[in-house]
Design an enzyme around this catalytic site. Sequence first.
Site, mmCIF file in Angstrom:
data_model
loop_
_atom_site.group_PDB
_atom_site.id
_atom_site.type_symbol
_atom_site.label_atom_id
_atom_site.label_comp_id
_atom_site.label_asym_id
_atom_site.label_seq_id
_atom_site.Cartn_x
_atom_site.Cartn_y
_atom_site.Cartn_z
ATOM 1 N N CYS A 102 0.864 -1.177 0.000
ATOM 2 C CA CYS A 102 0.000 0.000 0.000
ATOM 3 C C CYS A 102 0.906 1.235 0.000
ATOM 4 O O CYS A 102 1.770 1.360 0.863
ATOM 5 C CB CYS A 102 -0.908 -0.001 1.225
ATOM 6 S SG CYS A 102 -1.786 1.567 1.466
ATOM 7 N N CYS A 149 0.103 3.222 3.608
ATOM 8 C CA CYS A 149 0.510 2.719 4.921
ATOM 9 C C CYS A 149 1.614 1.671 4.835
ATOM 10 O O CYS A 149 2.170 1.270 5.846
ATOM 11 C CB CYS A 149 -0.689 2.148 5.672
ATOM 12 S SG CYS A 149 -1.230 0.547 5.059
ATOM 13 N N CYS A 197 -4.615 0.339 0.183
ATOM 14 C CA CYS A 197 -5.518 -0.570 0.901
ATOM 15 C C CYS A 197 -6.968 -0.277 0.534
ATOM 16 O O CYS A 197 -7.378 0.878 0.454
ATOM 17 C CB CYS A 197 -5.409 -0.363 2.414
ATOM 18 S SG CYS A 197 -3.879 -0.907 3.134
ATOM 19 N N CYS A 218 -6.111 0.753 6.957
ATOM 20 C CA CYS A 218 -5.034 1.596 6.446
ATOM 21 C C CYS A 218 -4.739 2.724 7.452
ATOM 22 O O CYS A 218 -3.579 2.976 7.786
ATOM 23 C CB CYS A 218 -5.439 2.171 5.100
ATOM 24 S SG CYS A 218 -4.094 2.885 4.147
#
Lengths: 362, 311
Positions: free
Chosen positions: B273, B276, B297, B303
Site C-alpha cells: 500500500c 501505509c 488498501c 489503512c
Amino acid sequence: MGYIAIKGGETAIGQAQELLEFLRTHSFTANPLSLDQIQHQLHFLHSRVLSEGGLYHPELASLAIKQSMGDTLEAAFYLRAYRSTRPRLSETPLQGGKNMRLIRRISAAFKDIPGGQMLGPTSDYLQRLFRFELLDESPEQFRKIAKSWLQETPKEALPTTFPKVLESLRQEGLLPSVSECPNRPFDITREPIVFPVTRSAALATMARAETGSILAIAYSNMRGYGDIHPTVAELRVGYLPVQMPHLVTGELIEVGEILMTECEVVAMYDAEPNQNTPTFGLGYGACFGHNEVKAIAMAILDRALQKGMKHSPDHPSEDPEFVLLHIDGIESMGFASHYKLPHYVTFQSDLDRLRSTQNQSR
Amino acid sequence: MIQSLTDEAIQKNGASVGVLNTASSETNRYNYQFGFLDEYAKKEVRRTLLKAVAIPGYQVPYASREMPIARGFGTGGLQITLSLIGSNEILKVIDQGSDDSVNAVNIRKFVATTCPGVTLTRQTAEATLIQSRHRIPEKRLKFGQILVLQVPYPDPLVVVEPSEEKRKIMHGDGDYARLWVKLYEDMVKFKEITISHRYPTRINGFYVIDPSPIPRFDVPKLHQAEALCLFGAGREKKIYAVPPYTDAEPLSFSDIPFRVEDFTDEQGNRRTCQRCGSMTSFLNELIDSKGAKVYQCSDSNYCDSQLGDQK
C-alpha cells in the site's frame, strides 16, 4: 495524505440533494404543485403510481409524484418504502368486482350486455390532435366546464351495481363453474414467494407490477410468443367498497372505497383431459386506480400463466418465474441503478482474473 | 469522535426527513418508528435469521420489505441490521472496504436518523455490528461481532441454472455437478478458473453459497470465523448465514488449488500500500494525478490504523 480513492462522499451526497431540490423548485412562475392538482389533473399518472406502489393512499401518492418530480418508478418506490413501516392489522373479507360503483364498463364480446355498455371517461376515441387552446388555461375555464357538466347530469340515479358479463356466459355453460376460493389469499408482502406459486400469489404480484414491464411481456404473448387470443368480456372502472367488521358488533360495515380497474378476458378453449365439455378459459386482471392497459395485460398474463402452470411453459409469458420475477418496477429499477455504485473491489478481482488468463494464453 | 459522527449525520439529514425531528401535528401523522420497519417485519427477519443460523448455508426465503434505499443498494443487509439493532449497538458501515464510500455514508446516515441512540464507529474492533458491501474487514473479527453482508445474487447455481424452482431442488439434493463442470470447463478453455469474486463456497460440508461479491481474498476469512456472518439478499428475498466456527471451503480440485487475487509485481515482490505500506492487505489499483499506477488498501480503517501504529 488523504484517502484518494473514495473520499468526500458525505459532502457530495448532501450537495447533490440540494441541487436536485433546486431543479425541482426553479421555475418562472414559482408555483408549487398542489397535491390536489396532481391527483386530478394528472389522473392517470396518479393512478399508475397508486397501483405500482401497492398502497392505496391517494394523498401520499400525490406527494410521491411531487417529491420524485414525476418519475413513476421513483414515486411508486416512495409508497412501497412507506408501506414497509405499516403493520398488517386486519384483513378485509373477499370482495367481488360486481359491487363496484362504476364510472365505466365495456364489453368487447357482445354489443348489448345486461345493464348496457357505459363508455365513461376514456381516451380511447380521442383524436390525438393538440388542443392548442390549453396552452393558456384559466381557473375560470375549469369552473365553467364543471358547472355545465354538473347541470346536465340526469336527475334519475344510476343503479348502484351492474351484473357481470361473465355471469351470463357462465349460465350458458360456456365458462367453467366458479370454484370456491380454496385458501386465504396469498399476501406477497408478508409471505415469501417460493416456486411453484399459487394463482393468488401470481395475481397479487401482477397487481402491483410496473405497467411497461407487464405490458411488454403480455404483448409478446399477443404477438405470437403464445396464443391466448383473448376477448375482453368486461372491463370496468369504478369505486369498490372496502368492508371491515365493526369493532363492537362484528357486523360488516363500509369503511371507504377504492378506485379500481378490473378486466376479465375470455380465451379460446383448451382440451381438458378430465373435463367432458370444453369451456372457454378465463383471465383476470385488477389493480388500484384507473389503469386499463395494465389490467388488460394482467388478465392476458393470468391466462397465459395458468396454462404454463398446468402444462410446461412454451413461451416466456407462460413461465411464472420469468413473468413474476421480472415485472416489479421497484426491483428492476433498483438493480439497474445499483450498477452506478462503486464496484472497485469486484473490478480489481476481475482484472486479476483477466491478466492471469492472458498470461496463460501467452 | 464516535458521538460527533452521529450528531453530524443527524444534523445533516434533518432537513430531508423533517417528519422525524419537526413533529408538527400535520407531519406527525406519518411518523417513522425506531428502526423504520414495523415490528412484525423485524420479527419475521429475526425468525428467518434463526433458521439460517440453524441450517448453515441454506437460503431461507423471506417476504423482504421495500426499504427507502433502492433495491441493489443493500436492502437485504439493511433489513437484517435494522431487525437486530438496539440503541446499545455500535455500528460500522462500509462499502468497498471504506467507511466514506457514498453508499456507506448514505446507509449510516439512514440508520443514524431512524435509530436514535445507536453509536456509529469507523473502528472495526469496537463495532458490535458491521454492515458491509463487497469486503470483509482486514482485521480479524472476534466472537460476539456480527458481520452483515449485502447480497445481489444469493444463489451460486444461477450461473448454471436460471430457474429458481430447479435450483432449489439441486440444493436439496446437494447436486452441484454443473458447478463443478463449469470450473472444469474454465480450466479447459482458459487454463484458469475465471470466477473472480462471488466464489462458490461450501458451508459445513453441504450447501454451497454465494459469499456475496467479496473478492476471493476474503473467502478464507469465512472459514472457522469467530464472528457470525449473515447474508441478506433483499431483492431476491433470501437470508443465509455462516455461523461462528463453521467450515467454509471454496470449491476447488485437489490438483488445482483455490487461489486469491495476486498482488505480486513483475519482479515477483508483493505490492504494498503506497499509503501505509501494508504488504498483506487487499489493494485497490488507482491512477494517480501524474497518470502512474499506484496501490492502496481497500480497507480504509485498516489503512488508517496501520498509519497510526507507525506514528
